[in-house]
Scaffold this motif. Structure first.
Motif, mmCIF file in Angstrom:
data_model
loop_
_atom_site.group_PDB
_atom_site.id
_atom_site.type_symbol
_atom_site.label_atom_id
_atom_site.label_comp_id
_atom_site.label_asym_id
_atom_site.label_seq_id
_atom_site.Cartn_x
_atom_site.Cartn_y
_atom_site.Cartn_z
ATOM 1 N N GLY A 1 1.000 -1.216 0.039
ATOM 2 C CA GLY A 1 -0.015 -0.089 0.074
ATOM 3 C C GLY A 1 0.750 1.189 0.058
ATOM 4 N N SER A 2 2.046 1.251 -0.181
ATOM 5 C CA SER A 2 2.814 2.397 -0.110
ATOM 6 C C SER A 2 2.433 3.149 -1.551
ATOM 7 N N THR A 3 2.570 4.361 -1.046
ATOM 8 C CA THR A 3 2.470 5.348 -2.409
ATOM 9 C C THR A 3 3.086 5.277 -3.656
ATOM 10 N N THR A 4 4.260 4.547 -3.415
ATOM 11 C CA THR A 4 5.293 4.144 -4.462
ATOM 12 C C THR A 4 5.729 2.675 -4.317
ATOM 13 N N ALA A 5 5.779 1.932 -5.220
ATOM 14 C CA ALA A 5 6.441 0.499 -4.834
ATOM 15 C C ALA A 5 7.984 0.683 -4.991
ATOM 16 N N TRP A 6 8.555 0.894 -3.977
ATOM 17 C CA TRP A 6 10.116 0.904 -3.908
ATOM 18 C C TRP A 6 10.561 -0.746 -3.952
ATOM 19 N N PRO A 7 11.596 -0.602 -4.403
ATOM 20 C CA PRO A 7 12.244 -2.187 -4.400
ATOM 21 C C PRO A 7 12.166 -2.454 -2.956
ATOM 22 N N VAL A 8 12.043 -3.983 -2.540
ATOM 23 C CA VAL A 8 11.714 -4.433 -1.176
ATOM 24 C C VAL A 8 13.320 -5.674 -1.083
ATOM 25 N N TYR A 9 13.994 -5.331 -0.249
ATOM 26 C CA TYR A 9 15.036 -6.303 0.337
ATOM 27 C C TYR A 9 14.757 -6.743 1.680
ATOM 28 N N ALA A 10 14.407 -8.138 1.909
ATOM 29 C CA ALA A 10 14.090 -8.787 2.907
ATOM 30 C C ALA A 10 15.333 -9.756 3.512
ATOM 31 N N ASP A 11 15.508 -9.402 4.862
ATOM 32 C CA ASP A 11 16.428 -10.189 5.504
ATOM 33 C C ASP A 11 16.198 -11.907 5.161
ATOM 34 N N GLU A 12 17.276 -12.701 5.016
ATOM 35 C CA GLU A 12 16.998 -14.075 4.605
ATOM 36 C C GLU A 12 16.620 -14.719 5.882
ATOM 37 N N ARG A 13 16.517 -14.256 6.959
ATOM 38 C CA ARG A 13 15.995 -14.963 8.398
ATOM 39 C C ARG A 13 14.422 -14.992 8.353
ATOM 40 N N MET A 14 13.922 -13.954 7.434
ATOM 41 C CA MET A 14 12.326 -14.115 7.627
ATOM 42 C C MET A 14 11.998 -15.307 6.925
ATOM 43 N N LEU B 1 5.766 -9.560 -3.173
ATOM 44 C CA LEU B 1 6.532 -8.078 -3.462
ATOM 45 C C LEU B 1 7.832 -8.132 -4.284
ATOM 46 N N GLU B 2 8.160 -9.398 -4.732
ATOM 47 C CA GLU B 2 9.278 -9.753 -5.581
ATOM 48 C C GLU B 2 10.525 -9.037 -4.739
ATOM 49 N N ALA B 3 10.666 -9.205 -3.584
ATOM 50 C CA ALA B 3 11.471 -8.952 -2.508
ATOM 51 C C ALA B 3 12.942 -9.459 -2.996
ATOM 52 N N THR B 4 14.272 -8.793 -2.975
ATOM 53 C CA THR B 4 15.400 -9.497 -3.103
ATOM 54 C C THR B 4 15.532 -9.997 -1.573
ATOM 55 N N ILE B 5 15.908 -11.146 -1.524
ATOM 56 C CA ILE B 5 16.356 -11.881 -0.278
ATOM 57 C C ILE B 5 17.954 -12.014 0.086
ATOM 58 N N ALA B 6 18.094 -11.427 1.010
ATOM 59 C CA ALA B 6 19.798 -11.551 1.194
ATOM 60 C C ALA B 6 20.065 -11.252 2.846
ATOM 61 N N ASP B 7 21.218 -11.800 3.125
ATOM 62 C CA ASP B 7 21.622 -11.148 4.898
ATOM 63 C C ASP B 7 21.944 -9.771 4.681
ATOM 64 N N ILE B 8 20.917 -8.935 5.486
ATOM 65 C CA ILE B 8 21.057 -7.658 5.323
ATOM 66 C C ILE B 8 20.970 -7.101 6.543
#
Length: 156
Positions: A105-118, A145-152
């Motif tokens: 629901g963000s007003t802009t669909a910014w790229p999403v980066y999700a920590d791999e531990r999720m 969300l087509e998130a990039t999954i990484a150790d962040i």
């Protein structure tokens, strides 16, 4: 003013995501919030909007028991500088106030980066409005969300 969690729910439905949004009492700590929600601190995901160069923003999804690793996130995003924006810039970038920010629901669909531990968890996170929490399957959220999954992140 309309409840911004309605926008979150509509965005989730448009992506085919099964979410639950509930009222949540104020908590004095992460541990108390987790206890009140019936989850572990690691299962409360902080949804942070991060500012890059110019008008570039990104979402970072961080388990509650961890902190964002700026060096790791910069490496994954491929930029030299990232920072947390001022509250008014975060609101302008997402349409949500700090403490309620969520990529859905963000007003802009910014790229999403999700920590791999999720991965593999059922998580709770902000729902676009104060006093509300969203519950969702993390894998389904990451995929939708087509998130990039990484150790962040780093341990706190």
């Amino acid at each position: 003013m309309t409840d911004r969690s309605d926008r979150v729910r509509a965005a989730a439905e448009s992506l085919g995501l099964d979410v639950r949004i509930e009222q949540t009492p104020n908590a004095a700590s992460l541990e108390e919030a987790a206890r009140l929600r019936g989850v572990t601190p690691a299962d409360i995901v902080k949804s942070l909007v991060v500012k890059g160069k110019g008008d570039a923003y990104y979402f970072a999804l961080v388990p509650g028991d961890r902190s964002i690793s700026w060096s790791k996130l910069r490496g994954v995003v491929g930029v030299n500088k990232l920072r947390l924006p001022e509250a008014e810039l975060a609101l302008e970038a997402t349409g949500f106030e700090r403490g309620t920010i969520v990529p859905l629901g963000s007003t802009t669909a910014w790229p999403v980066y999700a920590d791999e531990r999720m991965r593999g968890k059922h998580v709770s996170m902000g729902a676009g409005a104060h006093g509300k929490a969203l519950y969702v399957d993390a894998d389904a959220l990451i995929d939708a969300l087509e998130a990039t999954i990484a150790d962040i992140t780093d341990a706190i």
